[in-house]
Design an enzyme around this catalytic site. Structure first.
Site, mmCIF file in Angstrom:
data_model
loop_
_atom_site.group_PDB
_atom_site.id
_atom_site.type_symbol
_atom_site.label_atom_id
_atom_site.label_comp_id
_atom_site.label_asym_id
_atom_site.label_seq_id
_atom_site.Cartn_x
_atom_site.Cartn_y
_atom_site.Cartn_z
ATOM 1 C CB ALA A 65 43.511 44.789 18.878
ATOM 2 N N GLY A 110 41.407 49.766 23.743
ATOM 3 C CA GLY A 110 41.854 50.669 22.920
ATOM 4 C C GLY A 110 41.171 52.008 22.580
ATOM 5 C CD GLU A 113 45.244 51.193 25.530
ATOM 6 O OE1 GLU A 113 46.215 51.406 26.693
ATOM 7 O OE2 GLU A 113 44.803 50.397 24.891
ATOM 8 C CD GLU A 133 43.396 46.704 27.650
ATOM 9 O OE1 GLU A 133 43.318 47.425 26.081
ATOM 10 O OE2 GLU A 133 41.966 46.773 28.542
#
Length: 266
Positions: A65, A110, A113, A133
């Site tokens: 992010a 992310g 991911e 994270e």
């Protein structure tokens, strides 16, 4: 400049390129919205047989992010952005076509991911994966815990998620994060070569896989989960409501010493 670009490099192949190299291709609100829209459009395109996700620049596939954008957001703005990012991953996972990630440099948070959301990962020698994270008191919010579990198994997934450590190409290949390893700078060509092999198969020429003989209905490559239990997970326990034990009756004994005719009281 658009945060992504879409191209059709070969027959049956669509390529989505993350186009924020100055920000290590981090996911901004605008990028999340554009990616979700692109996935929805390609999902409905019968001529598209394979979707390849790549990234511009040399430093990163995607660093997660966009924290600089988030620093100037209110709490309400952050909640809206999280909703948009969840929509992005939902749209990617809903693609009926096979998806391939072409990874170089950092694929963190992310970005990792995004790669895990694809069916196949082609990575070059510079690739570094991680779900960091937990190091800032968070958990992966784009399905990373579930996606890592599905690809790596419970122990290896827990190791990455709970430690937040980064892994280079050697360990990523050993763990199973990477399906094809290519020389530095060849992740894009390698992914397109693989996409070409898949697109050439007659099974994919309709844009979606054909249903197996004798079946009807859905022909999705990745059918949506219909329960909290992921494919391949343990079966649900049978319902026990109709067979519940009768309510236990306590005597007037002091608390903690009630009689239940031989049954333990919980």
């Amino acid at each position: 400049m658009s945060p992504i670009t879409i191209s059709r490099p070969a027959d049956g192949i669509a390529a989505i390129t993350l186009n924020r190299p100055e920000a290590m291709n981090s996911i901004s609100s605008a990028m999340a919205a554009e990616l979700a829209r692109a996935c929805a459009e390609l999902a409905a395109a019968p001529e598209v047989r394979v979707v390849v996700f790549g990234a511009a620049g040399d430093r990163a596939f995607c660093a997660g992010a966009d924290l600089k954008e988030r620093a100037g957001m209110t709490d309400a703005d952050i909640m809206r952005q999280r909703h948009a990012i969840r929509g992005l991953f939902g749209a990617l996972l809903a693609l009926p076509q096979p998806a391939i990630a072409a990874v170089h440099g950092f694929a963190l948070g992310g970005g990792c991911e995004l790669a895990l959301s694809c069916d196949l990962v082609v990575a070059d020698e510079t690739a570094v994966f991680g779900l960091p994270e937990v190091t800032v008191g968070l958990v992966p919010g784009g399905g990373g815990t579930q996606l890592a579990l599905r690809r790596l198994g419970p122990g290896r997934a827990a190791d990455l998620v709970l430690t937040g450590r980064k892994v280079g190409i050697d360990e990523a290949e050993r763990l199973g994060l990477v399906d094809r390893r290519v020389p530095a700078g060849q992740d894009g060509p390698g992914a397109l070569e693989l996409a070409g092999q898949i697109a050439a198969n007659s099974r994919w020429r309709s844009g979606r896989p054909n249903a197996p003989s004798g079946t009807a209905g859905a022909s999705r490559w990745r059918p949506a989960w219909t329960s909290r239990t992921p494919p391949g997970g343990p079966p649900r326990c049978p319902r026990t409501g109709a067979r519940a034990s009768p309510r236990s009756w306590r005597s007037a004994s002091p608390p903690g010493r009630g009689s239940n005719q031989g049954r333990s009281v919980t």
